[in-house]
Design a protein around this motif. Structure first.
Motif, PDB file in Angstrom:
ATOM      1  N   TRP A  62       0.468  -1.069   0.149  1.00  0.00           N
ATOM      2  CA  TRP A  62      -0.087  -0.223   0.321  1.00  0.00           C
ATOM      3  C   TRP A  62       1.000   1.306  -0.024  1.00  0.00           C
ATOM      4  N   LEU A  63       1.541   1.377   1.067  1.00  0.00           N
ATOM      5  CA  LEU A  63       2.832   2.282   0.787  1.00  0.00           C
ATOM      6  C   LEU A  63       3.316   2.830  -1.323  1.00  0.00           C
ATOM      7  N   VAL A  64       3.074   1.788  -1.522  1.00  0.00           N
ATOM      8  CA  VAL A  64       3.454   2.338  -3.241  1.00  0.00           C
ATOM      9  C   VAL A  64       2.525   3.509  -3.850  1.00  0.00           C
ATOM     10  N   VAL A  65       1.454   3.734  -2.935  1.00  0.00           N
ATOM     11  CA  VAL A  65       0.984   4.978  -3.470  1.00  0.00           C
ATOM     12  C   VAL A  65       0.348   5.640  -1.996  1.00  0.00           C
TER      13      VAL A  65
ATOM     14  N   LEU B 130      11.698  -8.411   4.834  1.00  0.00           N
ATOM     15  CA  LEU B 130      12.716  -7.261   4.530  1.00  0.00           C
ATOM     16  C   LEU B 130      12.499  -7.372   3.062  1.00  0.00           C
ATOM     17  N   ILE B 131      12.636  -8.283   2.207  1.00  0.00           N
ATOM     18  CA  ILE B 131      12.770  -8.543   0.910  1.00  0.00           C
ATOM     19  C   ILE B 131      11.675  -7.847   0.653  1.00  0.00           C
ATOM     20  N   SER B 132      10.361  -7.538   0.621  1.00  0.00           N
ATOM     21  CA  SER B 132       9.121  -6.532   0.639  1.00  0.00           C
ATOM     22  C   SER B 132       9.185  -5.536   0.716  1.00  0.00           C
ATOM     23  N   LEU B 133      10.233  -4.672   1.696  1.00  0.00           N
ATOM     24  CA  LEU B 133      10.829  -3.760   1.817  1.00  0.00           C
ATOM     25  C   LEU B 133      12.135  -3.519   0.576  1.00  0.00           C
ATOM     26  N   ILE B 134      12.385  -4.476   0.088  1.00  0.00           N
ATOM     27  CA  ILE B 134      13.545  -3.854  -0.993  1.00  0.00           C
ATOM     28  C   ILE B 134      12.779  -3.940  -2.030  1.00  0.00           C
ATOM     29  N   ASN B 135      11.613  -4.627  -2.355  1.00  0.00           N
ATOM     30  CA  ASN B 135      10.494  -4.626  -3.641  1.00  0.00           C
ATOM     31  C   ASN B 135      10.337  -3.642  -3.082  1.00  0.00           C
ATOM     32  N   LEU B 136       9.501  -3.156  -2.649  1.00  0.00           N
ATOM     33  CA  LEU B 136       9.425  -1.224  -2.585  1.00  0.00           C
ATOM     34  C   LEU B 136      10.631  -0.734  -2.697  1.00  0.00           C
ATOM     35  N   PHE B 137      11.545  -0.400  -1.658  1.00  0.00           N
ATOM     36  CA  PHE B 137      12.907   0.856  -2.685  1.00  0.00           C
ATOM     37  C   PHE B 137      12.938   0.372  -3.714  1.00  0.00           C
ATOM     38  N   ALA B 138      13.383  -0.301  -4.543  1.00  0.00           N
ATOM     39  CA  ALA B 138      13.184  -0.681  -6.255  1.00  0.00           C
ATOM     40  C   ALA B 138      12.165  -0.505  -6.680  1.00  0.00           C
ATOM     41  N   THR B 139      10.587  -0.368  -6.193  1.00  0.00           N
ATOM     42  CA  THR B 139       9.927   0.159  -7.091  1.00  0.00           C
ATOM     43  C   THR B 139       9.940   2.004  -6.514  1.00  0.00           C
TER      44      THR B 139
ATOM     45  N   LEU C  51       5.391   5.168 -10.835  1.00  0.00           N
ATOM     46  CA  LEU C  51       5.103   3.684 -10.829  1.00  0.00           C
ATOM     47  C   LEU C  51       4.399   2.819 -11.277  1.00  0.00           C
ATOM     48  N   PRO C  52       4.481   1.740 -10.256  1.00  0.00           N
ATOM     49  CA  PRO C  52       3.259   0.193 -11.349  1.00  0.00           C
ATOM     50  C   PRO C  52       2.115   0.692 -11.458  1.00  0.00           C
ATOM     51  N   TYR C  53       2.039   1.456 -10.458  1.00  0.00           N
ATOM     52  CA  TYR C  53       0.273   1.974  -9.858  1.00  0.00           C
ATOM     53  C   TYR C  53       0.069   2.882  -9.105  1.00  0.00           C
ATOM     54  N   SER C  54      -1.189   4.072  -9.262  1.00  0.00           N
ATOM     55  CA  SER C  54      -1.173   4.877  -8.476  1.00  0.00           C
ATOM     56  C   SER C  54      -2.904   4.827  -7.725  1.00  0.00           C
TER      57      SER C  54
END
Length: 121
Positions: free
Chosen positions: A51-54, A89-98, A104-107
């Motif tokens: 969810w933090l992506v958006v 931690l992998i989820s957080l790495i994915n977030l930082f990579a995003t 961004l892939p979605y908004s």
């Protein structure tokens, strides 16, 4: 509820909601361990991180303010299974990579995301 806050442009409330959710991770962990183990906690944190992506970053504290909060809580938590900590931690790495992408892939419609707020020209 999380998405509705963003859609209705309640950005200060969204920040408060996210910070509260992050601060409650240790309490959720206690409940989750009593009701099915760390797997529920991992799922909760992964959903929150997705969810933090958006969620627009904090203008005063930068785009990674909330993600760093999740990281701090994850580091302090005493994990029963180290593989669960690694999943988070992998989820957080994915977030930082995003976040590193130019788009961004979605908004969320009518919400300015981090790719626009903190874009480097």
């Amino acid at each position: 509820m999380k998405l509705k806050l963003l859609i209705n442009q309640f950005l200060p409330q969204t920040d408060t909601f996210a910070m509260t959710a992050i601060s409650l991770i240790p309490e959720f962990a206690a409940v989750a361990s009593a009701e099915g183990g760390e797997d529920r906690l991992v799922k909760f944190i992964q959903t929150l991180v997705g969810w933090l992506v958006v969620v627009p970053g904090n203008p005063e504290h930068g785009p990674f303010f909330l993600a760093n909060g999740v990281f701090a809580v994850v580091e302090k938590y005493n994990w029963e299974k180290k593989e669960n900590q690694l999943k988070v931690l992998i989820s957080l790495i994915n977030l930082f990579a995003t976040f590193s992408q130019s788009k961004l892939p979605y908004s969320v419609d009518r919400v300015v995301s981090n790719d626009e707020l903190f874009a480097v020209e």
